[in-house]
Write an enzyme that holds these catalytic residues in place. Structure first.
Site, short mmCIF file in Angstrom:
data_model
loop_
_atom_site.label_atom_id
_atom_site.label_comp_id
_atom_site.label_asym_id
_atom_site.label_seq_id
_atom_site.Cartn_x
_atom_site.Cartn_y
_atom_site.Cartn_z
N HIS A 43 0.87 -1.21 -0.01
CA HIS A 43 0.10 -0.11 0.14
C HIS A 43 0.87 1.20 0.08
O HIS A 43 0.29 2.43 -0.17
CB HIS A 43 -0.85 0.00 1.10
C1 UD1 Z 1 -2.67 5.52 5.80
C2 UD1 Z 1 -1.27 6.02 6.49
C3 UD1 Z 1 -0.28 5.03 6.29
C4 UD1 Z 1 -0.82 3.63 6.63
C5 UD1 Z 1 -2.02 3.27 5.94
C6 UD1 Z 1 -2.65 1.80 6.49
C7 UD1 Z 1 -1.09 8.50 6.46
C8 UD1 Z 1 -0.05 9.43 5.60
N1 UD1 Z 1 -0.76 7.10 5.76
O1 UD1 Z 1 -2.39 5.34 4.05
O2 UD1 Z 1 0.72 5.44 7.33
O3 UD1 Z 1 0.29 2.45 6.78
O4 UD1 Z 1 -2.93 4.44 6.27
O5 UD1 Z 1 -3.78 1.66 5.56
O6 UD1 Z 1 -1.68 8.68 7.27
N2 UD1 Z 1 -9.63 4.59 1.11
C9 UD1 Z 1 -10.54 3.79 1.33
N3 UD1 Z 1 -11.36 3.41 2.37
C10 UD1 Z 1 -10.72 3.82 3.50
C11 UD1 Z 1 -9.56 4.42 3.67
C12 UD1 Z 1 -9.01 4.93 2.31
O7 UD1 Z 1 -11.19 3.55 0.40
O8 UD1 Z 1 -11.30 3.49 4.52
C13 UD1 Z 1 -8.89 4.78 -0.09
C14 UD1 Z 1 -9.02 6.35 -0.49
O9 UD1 Z 1 -9.35 6.37 -1.78
C15 UD1 Z 1 -7.78 7.08 -0.27
C16 UD1 Z 1 -6.70 5.89 -0.29
O10 UD1 Z 1 -7.34 4.77 0.13
O11 UD1 Z 1 -7.54 8.25 -0.74
C17 UD1 Z 1 -5.76 6.05 0.78
O12 UD1 Z 1 -6.17 6.47 2.15
P1 UD1 Z 1 -5.33 7.21 3.16
O13 UD1 Z 1 -5.92 7.33 4.40
O14 UD1 Z 1 -5.13 8.62 2.12
O15 UD1 Z 1 -3.86 6.65 3.12
P2 UD1 Z 1 -3.14 5.13 3.04
O16 UD1 Z 1 -2.70 4.98 1.90
O17 UD1 Z 1 -4.33 4.28 3.60
#
Ligand code: UD1
Length: 366
Positions: free
Chosen positions: A208
């Protein structure tokens, strides 16, 4: 003692669970804030259920967004909560955007509220400023009154940055409290068997990090390597939403053929899958620690790790960088040849299931 405990994203939930429990046992008043950074059933609800977490006292509902937008939304929503709750301590965990956002709000309101900030998992450093988590870690530590470290490499990192030694307290790894607490249930659930997998006869992979999934070349290299592994043993890949979006945006769906791609799984199922795997390939921070605790060989798909004790004392190794299909596959082979260690055989100091008790003791003494 009144404590406001913050969680926002998937890797936070297993860190707060034992702290909440230990605060309850000590008779302290704990209130839980969920920022809503992760909000899907699979990324959030499943963890609350598996870990027996109570419904949050405050849900900020911030959702996804750019780093600036997400961090700003958490800050705006957390400020009134802090003013209302008036805790003695704001406890933040890990390195996600919610961690930094709430630490920053609390530090700025300290004169008004008297609430101090404690950071659990302080002092880890990858020294890679391209990682958003590294920015979050360094700044959160700088803002915190009490720095609670998970492993012995953390203290020198903090001292080198000029943090006063009195602010640093070693507590050990709260994630391992949760792992040891949940392991019997995870084994009872027989998740690998339920998926038709043989214990010790499959690889588990997760992916991820932006550096791996947002870049088409890196993503293709890792998926290519997993495809080669899958010709030898089944490869289970619970696919993070960010990776899923990138696979389809870059037209790499064909590389998933041959892999056992599943939706992200909850804590207990993931622990069961990790415990049963012969090798784990991952770019997650938490899995590097969990595999070390379980004695399962791990290949980390990163240029460096902020968790070096998992390499020096545990079962982890870094794949050659930059990642190539050949390099990752060679690391897999090396890891697969390593016999599995007994759980606890190579435990870094303080990864003993008692870290949350030491967190509460440090807060009470602070
Ligand atoms: C975040 C953390 C990372 C952690 C990871 C675990 C930061 C900077 N990064 O990264 O350290 O290892 O979480 O997963 O805080 N999305 C969904 N559903 C959700 C959450 C996210 O569909 O419940 C999708 C969204 O489109 C989002 C993308 O995943 O834009 C990324 O999610 P985001 O929380 O921005 O960062 P992670 O890559 O999950």
């Amino acid at each position: 003692m009144r404590v406001l405990l913050v969680a926002g994203a998937r890797p936070n939930f297993m860190k707060i669970a034992p702290i909440l429990r230990a605060l309850g046992e000590a008779g302290d008043e704990a209130r839980l804030v969920h920022t809503g950074q992760h909000y899907d059933a699979a990324m959030s609800d499943a963890f609350f259920r598996d870990l027996g977490l109570p419904a949050p006292d405050f849900h900020l509902g911030v959702g996804s967004g750019s780093h600036a937008a997400q961090t700003a939304r958490v800050m705006e929503a957390f400020e009134p909560v802090l003013l209302e709750a008036r805790p003695h301590w704001v406890v933040v965990v890990g390195d996600v955007n919610s961690t930094l956002a709430c630490a920053l709000v609390a530090a700025k309101l300290k004169a008004e509220t008297g609430a101090r900030v404690a950071h659990v998992e302080a002092g880890l450093r990858s020294r890679d400023w391209r990682m958003p988590e590294e920015v979050n870690r360094v700044l959160t530590d700088r803002l915190s009154d009490l720095l609670l470290t998970p492993s012995h490499d953390a203290r020198p990192n903090l001292l080198a940055e000029g943090i006063e030694p009195e602010r640093i307290v070693f507590v050990g790894n709260v994630m391992i409290d949760t792992l040891l607490h949940q392991l019997p249930a995870a084994r009872d659930a027989r998740v690998p068997e339920g998926m038709g997998l043989e214990r010790g006869g499959y690889a588990l992979a997760t992916l991820h990090r932006p550096s791996n999934v947002d870049d088409a070349g890196a993503l293709a290299a890792v998926l290519g390597a997993l495809g080669r592994v899958a010709r030898e043993i089944p490869v289970v890949l619970p696919l993070h939403p960010r990776a899923r979006q990138s696979v389809s945006a870059h037209g790499l769906g064909g590389l998933l053929e041959g892999l056992r791609v599943v939706e992200p799984v909850g804590y207990t199922a993931m622990l069961g899958l990790t415990d049963g795997a012969s090798v784990v390939l991952t770019d997650s921070g938490g899995l590097q620690e969990e595999t070390t605790a379980l004695g399962v060989p791990c290949v980390t798909l990163r240029e460096q790790t902020e968790r070096p004790v998992t390499v020096t004392e545990g079962t982890n190794r870094l794949a050659p960088w930059p990642l190539t299909a050949e390099g990752v596959f060679a690391s897999y082979r090396e890891a697969a040849a390593e016999p599995r260690r007994a759980p606890g055989q190579s435990q870094p100091y303080g990864w003993d299931g008692q870290a949350a008790r030491r967190v509460v003791a440090a807060l009470s003494a602070g």
